[in-house]
Scaffold this motif. Structure first.
Motif, PDB file in Angstrom:
ATOM      1  N   VAL A  42      45.090  34.274  43.248  1.00 24.06           N
ATOM      2  CA  VAL A  42      43.909  33.654  42.634  1.00 24.06           C
ATOM      3  C   VAL A  42      43.742  32.229  43.147  1.00 24.06           C
ATOM      4  CG1 VAL A  42      42.774  33.008  40.475  1.00 24.06           C
ATOM      5  CG2 VAL A  42      44.141  35.107  40.586  1.00 24.06           C
ATOM      6  N   CYS A  43      44.825  31.497  43.258  1.00 21.05           N
ATOM      7  CA  CYS A  43      44.760  30.123  43.774  1.00 21.05           C
ATOM      8  C   CYS A  43      44.247  30.091  45.212  1.00 21.05           C
ATOM      9  CB  CYS A  43      46.126  29.449  43.661  1.00 21.05           C
ATOM     10  SG  CYS A  43      46.636  29.166  41.955  1.00 21.05           S
ATOM     11  N   PHE A  44      44.670  31.064  46.024  1.00 21.89           N
ATOM     12  CA  PHE A  44      44.161  31.161  47.394  1.00 21.89           C
ATOM     13  C   PHE A  44      42.654  31.415  47.374  1.00 21.89           C
ATOM     14  CE2 PHE A  44      42.969  33.811  51.049  1.00 21.89           C
ATOM     15  CZ  PHE A  44      43.337  32.966  52.094  1.00 21.89           C
ATOM     16  N   LEU A  45      42.212  32.323  46.511  1.00 22.34           N
ATOM     17  CA  LEU A  45      40.780  32.628  46.405  1.00 22.34           C
ATOM     18  C   LEU A  45      39.991  31.422  45.915  1.00 22.34           C
ATOM     19  CD1 LEU A  45      41.008  36.237  44.944  1.00 22.34           C
ATOM     20  CD2 LEU A  45      40.255  35.591  47.245  1.00 22.34           C
ATOM     21  N   ILE A  46      40.564  30.671  44.998  1.00 29.12           N
ATOM     22  CA  ILE A  46      39.914  29.452  44.512  1.00 29.12           C
ATOM     23  C   ILE A  46      39.717  28.473  45.669  1.00 29.12           C
ATOM     24  CG2 ILE A  46      40.295  27.368  43.117  1.00 29.12           C
ATOM     25  CD1 ILE A  46      41.654  29.298  41.036  1.00 29.12           C
ATOM     26  N   ALA A  47      40.756  28.281  46.472  1.00 31.29           N
ATOM     27  CA  ALA A  47      40.671  27.357  47.608  1.00 31.29           C
ATOM     28  C   ALA A  47      39.605  27.810  48.607  1.00 31.29           C
ATOM     29  CB  ALA A  47      42.024  27.237  48.302  1.00 31.29           C
ATOM     30  N   LYS A  48      39.569  29.107  48.902  1.00 35.26           N
ATOM     31  CA  LYS A  48      38.581  29.636  49.853  1.00 35.26           C
ATOM     32  C   LYS A  48      37.172  29.507  49.295  1.00 35.26           C
ATOM     33  CE  LYS A  48      41.178  30.170  53.069  1.00 35.26           C
ATOM     34  NZ  LYS A  48      40.974  29.315  54.235  1.00 35.26           N
TER      35      LYS A  48
ATOM     36  N   GLU B  85      39.714  27.791  35.402  1.00 36.95           N
ATOM     37  CA  GLU B  85      39.707  27.703  33.940  1.00 36.95           C
ATOM     38  C   GLU B  85      40.317  28.959  33.329  1.00 36.95           C
ATOM     39  OE1 GLU B  85      39.196  26.213  30.122  1.00 36.95           O
ATOM     40  OE2 GLU B  85      39.127  25.183  32.052  1.00 36.95           O
ATOM     41  N   GLY B  86      39.999  30.123  33.894  1.00 35.49           N
ATOM     42  CA  GLY B  86      40.582  31.369  33.405  1.00 35.49           C
ATOM     43  C   GLY B  86      42.093  31.374  33.533  1.00 35.49           C
ATOM     44  N   LEU B  87      42.598  30.924  34.681  1.00 33.64           N
ATOM     45  CA  LEU B  87      44.049  30.818  34.862  1.00 33.64           C
ATOM     46  C   LEU B  87      44.657  29.895  33.818  1.00 33.64           C
ATOM     47  CD1 LEU B  87      44.676  30.536  38.724  1.00 33.64           C
ATOM     48  CD2 LEU B  87      45.291  32.438  37.223  1.00 33.64           C
ATOM     49  N   ASP B  88      44.019  28.762  33.619  1.00 34.59           N
ATOM     50  CA  ASP B  88      44.513  27.785  32.660  1.00 34.59           C
ATOM     51  C   ASP B  88      44.586  28.384  31.249  1.00 34.59           C
ATOM     52  OD1 ASP B  88      45.313  25.027  31.950  1.00 34.59           O
ATOM     53  OD2 ASP B  88      43.396  25.013  30.873  1.00 34.59           O
ATOM     54  N   LEU B  89      43.548  29.111  30.866  1.00 27.73           N
ATOM     55  CA  LEU B  89      43.523  29.715  29.534  1.00 27.73           C
ATOM     56  C   LEU B  89      44.631  30.751  29.343  1.00 27.73           C
ATOM     57  CD1 LEU B  89      39.670  30.101  29.086  1.00 27.73           C
ATOM     58  CD2 LEU B  89      41.177  28.562  27.812  1.00 27.73           C
ATOM     59  N   LEU B  90      45.078  31.359  30.442  1.00 26.26           N
ATOM     60  CA  LEU B  90      46.162  32.337  30.367  1.00 26.26           C
ATOM     61  C   LEU B  90      47.534  31.721  30.645  1.00 26.26           C
ATOM     62  CD1 LEU B  90      44.542  35.481  32.049  1.00 26.26           C
ATOM     63  CD2 LEU B  90      44.811  34.974  29.604  1.00 26.26           C
ATOM     64  N   GLY B  91      47.557  30.388  30.814  1.00 30.61           N
ATOM     65  CA  GLY B  91      48.830  29.696  30.974  1.00 30.61           C
ATOM     66  C   GLY B  91      49.318  29.547  32.405  1.00 30.61           C
ATOM     67  N   TYR B  92      48.430  29.690  33.377  1.00 34.81           N
ATOM     68  CA  TYR B  92      48.787  29.536  34.782  1.00 34.81           C
ATOM     69  C   TYR B  92      48.015  28.354  35.366  1.00 34.81           C
ATOM     70  CZ  TYR B  92      50.224  34.440  34.241  1.00 34.81           C
ATOM     71  OH  TYR B  92      50.792  35.598  33.808  1.00 34.81           O
ATOM     72  N   ASP B  93      48.468  27.859  36.495  1.00 41.53           N
ATOM     73  CA  ASP B  93      47.711  26.841  37.229  1.00 41.53           C
ATOM     74  C   ASP B  93      48.027  26.928  38.706  1.00 41.53           C
ATOM     75  OD1 ASP B  93      49.963  25.168  37.908  1.00 41.53           O
ATOM     76  OD2 ASP B  93      49.880  24.318  35.905  1.00 41.53           O
ATOM     77  N   CYS B  94      47.275  26.191  39.476  1.00 46.99           N
ATOM     78  CA  CYS B  94      47.456  26.227  40.929  1.00 46.99           C
ATOM     79  C   CYS B  94      48.249  25.043  41.431  1.00 46.99           C
ATOM     80  CB  CYS B  94      46.083  26.265  41.618  1.00 46.99           C
ATOM     81  SG  CYS B  94      45.207  27.805  41.345  1.00 46.99           S
ATOM     82  N   GLU B  95      48.808  24.257  40.549  1.00 48.12           N
ATOM     83  CA  GLU B  95      49.640  23.117  40.956  1.00 48.12           C
ATOM     84  C   GLU B  95      50.981  23.639  41.441  1.00 48.12           C
ATOM     85  OE1 GLU B  95      48.336  20.049  40.945  1.00 48.12           O
ATOM     86  OE2 GLU B  95      46.526  20.996  40.195  1.00 48.12           O
ATOM     87  N   GLU B  96      51.524  22.998  42.459  1.00 48.99           N
ATOM     88  CA  GLU B  96      52.815  23.425  42.976  1.00 48.99           C
ATOM     89  C   GLU B  96      53.950  22.717  42.306  1.00 48.99           C
ATOM     90  OE1 GLU B  96      53.150  24.328  47.034  1.00 48.99           O
ATOM     91  OE2 GLU B  96      51.011  24.185  47.326  1.00 48.99           O
TER      92      GLU B  96
END
Length: 127
Positions: A8-14, A116-127
């Motif tokens: 999902v993070c890759f798709l967000i970046a693209k 935002e969806g990732l965040d609501l489910l407890g995930y993020d794209c930060e390394e």
């Protein structure tokens, strides 16, 4: 979630890279009531590398992952909340299409919604 957050993070970046280009203009409102407007807009960008990478990554997902990706966008858009995750996935199943990648990339704020969806489910794209 069966969908890998890194994907999902890759798709967000693209999506961010694709939508940031000056030549890419995706209207807030479709030109017509049909779904063809998105395909018409995106046809001009078929050779764009970011567009191709986004679409090929989405197309490589398993069917249940595709549904979760759409549900995640809807979650981030505010159509559902985190407690309604199963309902969002069920709705995505009911409305599935063969053009999921085009549907997602033609949504003007798709990157923000997915984040935002990732965040609501407890995930993020930060390394």
């Amino acid at each position: 979630m069966n969908l890998n957050p890194d994907t999902v993070c890759f798709l967000i970046a693209k999506a961010k890279e694709f939508h940031a280009k000056e030549a890419v203009v995706i209207p807030e409102e479709p030109f017509s009531a049909s779904d063809d407007w998105a395909l018409q807009v995106l046809a001009d960008h078929a050779d764009d590398l970011d567009y191709q990478e986004f679409c090929s990554t989405v197309e490589d997902l398993e069917p249940d992952q595709l549904l979760e990706l759409v549900a995640l966008m809807w979650l981030g858009r505010g159509d559902y909340d985190a407690e309604q995750w199963d309902e969002a996935c069920s709705a995505a199943q009911d409305r599935k299409t063969q053009r999921t990648a085009e549907y997602l990339i033609s949504t003007p704020l798709v990157a923000d919604y997915l984040e935002e969806g990732l965040d609501l489910l407890g995930y993020d794209c930060e390394e």
